[in-house]
Design an enzyme around this catalytic site. Structure first.
Site, PDB file in Angstrom:
ATOM      1  CE1 TYR A  53       3.875  -0.199  -2.384  1.00  0.00           C
ATOM      2  CE2 TYR A  53       2.200  -1.879  -2.161  1.00  0.00           C
ATOM      3  CZ  TYR A  53       2.914  -0.824  -1.631  1.00  0.00           C
ATOM      4  OH  TYR A  53       2.665  -0.428  -0.343  1.00  0.00           O
ATOM      5  CG  LEU A 192       5.259 -10.131   9.948  1.00  0.00           C
ATOM      6  CD1 LEU A 192       5.393 -11.160   8.822  1.00  0.00           C
ATOM      7  CD2 LEU A 192       4.917 -10.829  11.260  1.00  0.00           C
ATOM      8  CB  ILE A 231      -1.443  -5.472   5.054  1.00  0.00           C
ATOM      9  CG1 ILE A 231      -0.673  -4.165   5.334  1.00  0.00           C
ATOM     10  CG2 ILE A 231      -2.931  -5.220   5.054  1.00  0.00           C
ATOM     11  CD1 ILE A 231      -0.697  -3.185   4.165  1.00  0.00           C
ATOM     12  CE  LYS A 233       6.878 -10.574  -0.372  1.00  0.00           C
ATOM     13  NZ  LYS A 233       8.209 -11.207  -0.236  1.00  0.00           N
ATOM     14  CG  ASN A 243       2.131 -14.464   8.132  1.00  0.00           C
ATOM     15  OD1 ASN A 243       2.779 -14.977   9.040  1.00  0.00           O
ATOM     16  ND2 ASN A 243       2.700 -13.877   7.100  1.00  0.00           N
TER      17      ASN A 243
HETATM   18  P1  NAP Z   1       6.438  -7.308   6.503  1.00  0.00           P
HETATM   19  O1  NAP Z   1       5.106  -7.758   6.031  1.00  0.00           O
HETATM   20  O2  NAP Z   1       6.603  -6.867   7.900  1.00  0.00           O
HETATM   21  O3  NAP Z   1       7.520  -8.442   6.236  1.00  0.00           O
HETATM   22  C1  NAP Z   1       7.622  -9.129   5.022  1.00  0.00           C
HETATM   23  C2  NAP Z   1       8.795 -10.102   5.115  1.00  0.00           C
HETATM   24  O4  NAP Z   1       8.557 -11.039   6.168  1.00  0.00           O
HETATM   25  C3  NAP Z   1       9.006 -10.913   3.857  1.00  0.00           C
HETATM   26  O5  NAP Z   1      10.403 -11.033   3.679  1.00  0.00           O
HETATM   27  C4  NAP Z   1       8.387 -12.261   4.170  1.00  0.00           C
HETATM   28  O6  NAP Z   1       9.046 -13.325   3.518  1.00  0.00           O
HETATM   29  C5  NAP Z   1       8.635 -12.372   5.657  1.00  0.00           C
HETATM   30  N1  NAP Z   1       7.599 -13.160   6.336  1.00  0.00           N
HETATM   31  C6  NAP Z   1       6.273 -13.200   6.083  1.00  0.00           C
HETATM   32  N2  NAP Z   1       5.652 -14.002   6.933  1.00  0.00           N
HETATM   33  C7  NAP Z   1       6.599 -14.517   7.758  1.00  0.00           C
HETATM   34  C8  NAP Z   1       6.550 -15.406   8.836  1.00  0.00           C
HETATM   35  N3  NAP Z   1       5.402 -15.943   9.256  1.00  0.00           N
HETATM   36  N4  NAP Z   1       7.728 -15.707   9.469  1.00  0.00           N
HETATM   37  C9  NAP Z   1       8.887 -15.161   9.056  1.00  0.00           C
HETATM   38  N5  NAP Z   1       8.994 -14.292   8.032  1.00  0.00           N
HETATM   39  C10 NAP Z   1       7.838 -13.973   7.393  1.00  0.00           C
HETATM   40  O7  NAP Z   1       6.988  -6.095   5.612  1.00  0.00           O
HETATM   41  P2  NAP Z   1       6.574  -5.359   4.268  1.00  0.00           P
HETATM   42  O8  NAP Z   1       6.477  -6.301   3.149  1.00  0.00           O
HETATM   43  O9  NAP Z   1       7.460  -4.179   4.163  1.00  0.00           O
HETATM   44  O10 NAP Z   1       5.108  -4.767   4.601  1.00  0.00           O
HETATM   45  C11 NAP Z   1       3.904  -5.434   4.315  1.00  0.00           C
HETATM   46  C12 NAP Z   1       3.095  -4.707   3.280  1.00  0.00           C
HETATM   47  O11 NAP Z   1       2.828  -3.365   3.670  1.00  0.00           O
HETATM   48  C13 NAP Z   1       3.812  -4.517   1.929  1.00  0.00           C
HETATM   49  O12 NAP Z   1       3.867  -5.722   1.205  1.00  0.00           O
HETATM   50  C14 NAP Z   1       2.966  -3.448   1.311  1.00  0.00           C
HETATM   51  O13 NAP Z   1       1.774  -4.006   0.777  1.00  0.00           O
HETATM   52  C15 NAP Z   1       2.648  -2.558   2.533  1.00  0.00           C
HETATM   53  N6  NAP Z   1       3.544  -1.366   2.635  1.00  0.00           N
HETATM   54  C16 NAP Z   1       2.983  -0.121   2.598  1.00  0.00           C
HETATM   55  C17 NAP Z   1       3.783   1.003   2.681  1.00  0.00           C
HETATM   56  C18 NAP Z   1       3.152   2.364   2.617  1.00  0.00           C
HETATM   57  O14 NAP Z   1       3.874   3.368   2.457  1.00  0.00           O
HETATM   58  N7  NAP Z   1       1.855   2.458   2.723  1.00  0.00           N
HETATM   59  C19 NAP Z   1       5.165   0.887   2.815  1.00  0.00           C
HETATM   60  C20 NAP Z   1       5.720  -0.390   2.871  1.00  0.00           C
HETATM   61  C21 NAP Z   1       4.904  -1.517   2.807  1.00  0.00           C
HETATM   62  P3  NAP Z   1       8.347 -14.292   2.414  1.00  0.00           P
HETATM   63  O15 NAP Z   1       7.890 -13.420   1.293  1.00  0.00           O
HETATM   64  O16 NAP Z   1       9.442 -15.212   2.073  1.00  0.00           O
HETATM   65  O17 NAP Z   1       7.193 -14.978   3.062  1.00  0.00           O
END
Ligand code: NAP
Length: 277
Positions: A53, A192, A231, A233, A243
């Site tokens: 990242y 999410l 987790i 973001k 959240n």
């Molecule tokens: P996510 O957490 O499912 O979704 C993040 C998105 O949702 C952002 O655009 C955020 O916007 C929005 N959001 C957050 N809270 C919200 C709410 N209460 N209502 C509406 N929208 C909301 O997806 P992700 O970021 O892909 O995954 C989370 C974490 O997983 C990553 O940050 C990373 O640390 C980890 N990850 C790991 C892998 C792996 O291979 N191990 C791969 C991908 C991700 P705002 O920022 O505007 O709040």
């Protein structure tokens, strides 16, 4: 001291993991530092980052800025495939720990198994070496399918945690059950569904209306009520607060089942037998 309002889950090695954490991808160092400092104020105690990242230094900076004691947070980071091997993992640890500004990492994760390279067992052995020296507090893997977990078990190297993509449209039953059989906690990435179509699904919005909660809270409750550790973001204080506020209501079992019925199967999942970095 853990945040009293967020329950914890005990990993198989005894480590207490907050039941929900904060994701940091795809934020850069500056955004991450701001969001992490805010998240600590709001009550987060579990943070997820990765070498890939490019924001580990931002996590370290945000934590320093918040003033929280190191022992009061749980830090998770992951390394890329070039480090798969006992010596390589030690090097990866050293670089990540320096960027994070910490002497130990709570959970160090193999980011992707990269089975074509066939060195993930040695990578986990490398983490086990660091665990024995007290440099990490738990063994983590990410994107491991049942066959990858079983390979580790055969080598006597059962991890504490497997971080995989899980949300109501991708419920990942086989991977979760394979983990559960071995006592491995599943942590949900993109919990999410990246905040897109899932949060507009009528099943989700209907429950949000019923409980007077946001669609995001309904989805996160679906995770925590099943023992998954999401987790999400979030960059804004409003989303970060929203959240975390999912421990004062409960879905009915039938509602968990109804949300799980949104599953679209494994087709939407990045295949870790062919993808990885
Ligand atoms: P996510 O957490 O499912 O979704 C993040 C998105 O949702 C952002 O655009 C955020 O916007 C929005 N959001 C957050 N809270 C919200 C709410 N209460 N209502 C509406 N929208 C909301 O997806 P992700 O970021 O892909 O995954 C989370 C974490 O997983 C990553 O940050 C990373 O640390 C980890 N990850 C790991 C892998 C792996 O291979 N191990 C791969 C991908 C991700 P705002 O920022 O505007 O709040």
């Amino acid at each position: 001291m853990p945040n009293a309002s967020v329950p914890t889950i005990t990993l198989r090695n005894g480590l207490e993991l907050p039941a929900i954490g904060m994701g940091t991808w795809p934020m850069d160092n500056t955004q991450t530092a701001d969001a992490v400092a805010t998240a600590v104020e709001v009550g987060y105690r579990l943070f997820d980052t990765a070498e890939n990242y490019g924001n580990e230094a931002g996590v370290g900076e945000g934590l320093r800025r918040s003033g929280i004691a190191r022992g009061d947070v749980v830090l998770t980071t992951k390394f890329n495939k070039q480090w798969h091997g006992r010596k390589g993992v030690r090097e990866a640890f050293t670089v990540s720990a320096e960027k994070l500004g910490t002497e130990y990492i709570d959970l160090l994760l193999v980011h992707w198994p990269n089975p074509d390279q066939d060195r993930f067992v040695e990578a986990v052995q490398g983490i086990a070496d660091l665990l024995a020296e007290g440099l990490v507090r738990g063994i983590g893997v990410s994107n491991f399918k049942p066959a990858h977990l079983e390979r580790l078990a055969d080598a006597g190297l059962v991890p504490d945690l497997n971080q995989i993509q899980v949300d109501p449209r991708h419920i990942r039953t086989a991977s979760r059950q394979a983990g559960a059989r071995l006592g491995v906690v599943t942590e949900s990435w993109s919990p999410l569904g990246r905040g897109e179509a899932l949060l507009q699904d009528p099943t989700v919005t209907g429950l949000a209306e019923k409980y007077g909660r946001s669609p995001g809270q309904i989805v996160l409750r679906w995770h925590v009520q099943q023992g998954l550790v999401p987790i999400p973001k979030a960059s804004s204080r409003a989303h970060l607060e929203e959240n975390l506020a999912v421990f004062d209501f409960a879905l009915e079992d039938a509602e968990i089942t109804k949300l799980s019925a949104l599953d679209t199967g494994e087709a939407g999942i990045l295949d870790s037998d062919s993808f990885g970095h």
